[in-house]
Design an enzyme around this catalytic site. Structure first.
Site, short mmCIF file in Angstrom:
data_model
loop_
_atom_site.label_atom_id
_atom_site.label_comp_id
_atom_site.label_asym_id
_atom_site.label_seq_id
_atom_site.Cartn_x
_atom_site.Cartn_y
_atom_site.Cartn_z
N ALA A 159 -0.66 -1.46 8.88
CA ALA A 159 -0.16 0.19 8.53
C ALA A 159 0.51 0.24 9.79
CB ALA A 159 -1.61 0.49 8.75
N ASN A 186 0.79 -0.93 -0.45
CA ASN A 186 -0.15 -0.42 0.08
C ASN A 186 1.18 0.80 0.48
OD1 ASN A 186 -2.52 1.72 0.39
ND2 ASN A 186 -3.26 0.00 1.42
N HIS A 242 23.47 -0.37 13.03
CA HIS A 242 25.43 -0.08 13.25
C HIS A 242 25.47 -0.80 14.68
CE1 HIS A 242 24.92 3.98 10.41
NE2 HIS A 242 23.08 4.29 11.51
#
Length: 191
Positions: free
Chosen positions: A131, A74, A104
């Site tokens: 979402a 989406n 990192h």
């Protein structure tokens, strides 16, 4: 004379830049999705014609994207592709999802964000990422799993499991009937 692999790499990066710049302009109709997919393929992504990406999604290195059949991504997602991201067949990615493959090493006091390392992310067949969820480096989301909206996934997700929260934790197992019912109820408003 510039070596051929270098020319291909330069062209792929140029296509990725064009893709990121034009993604919103292309729209989400059939033509826009096809153009976006063509630019992704030109950037080196492995993307079948049956899968589609809506606009506003950012790709750092599209050549590290591997997408299965019938996937849907989406709007406004972010794919950090320092490492490979693999989406199995039938994966659905909701609005605003972030998938991160770089991290990192811890550096010295003077600069804690040390050397960058890449760790691949895999999303198994049929999984659904809700979402605004975030999937962090090195994570595998198992086949048929569901990641709830807003979750931050820091560890692998077992197949057919619903996870939610920050950090994401297993909420329940999804058997075939539960998974079908969850998908049926959520699909019209799937994010």
């Amino acid at each position: 004379m510039i070596p051929r692999p270098r020319v291909r790499s330069t062209l792929a990066r140029a296509a990725t830049h064009l893709l990121n710049s034009a993604s919103d302009l292309l729209g989400d109709d059939v033509v826009g999705r096809r153009l976006r997919s063509a630019l992704l393929r030109a950037s080196g992504a492995r993307l079948p014609r049956s899968s589609s990406f809506h606009g506003g999604t950012y790709f750092s290195r599209a050549a590290n994207l591997r997408v299965g059949e019938n996937c849907f991504v989406n709007r406004r997602c972010y794919f950090d592709l320092e490492g490979t991201v693999t989406l199995g067949d039938g994966v659905t990615i909701g609005h605003g999802v972030t998938v991160v493959t770089s991290t990192h090493a811890v550096g010295p006091t003077s600069h804690r964000a040390g050397a960058v390392t890449a760790r691949p992310v895999t999303v198994g067949r049929g999984a659904w990422i809700g979402a605004n969820a975030t999937v962090l480096p090195g994570v595998t989301v198992g086949p048929g799993a569901v990641v709830a909206a807003g979750a931050v996934v820091v560890d692998d997700v077992a197949p057919d499991t619903l996870v939610a929260g920050v950090p994401a934790r297993a909420v329940r197992r999804l058997d075939g009937a539960d998974a079908l019912e969850t998908a049926r109820r959520a699909r019209p408003t799937a994010g």
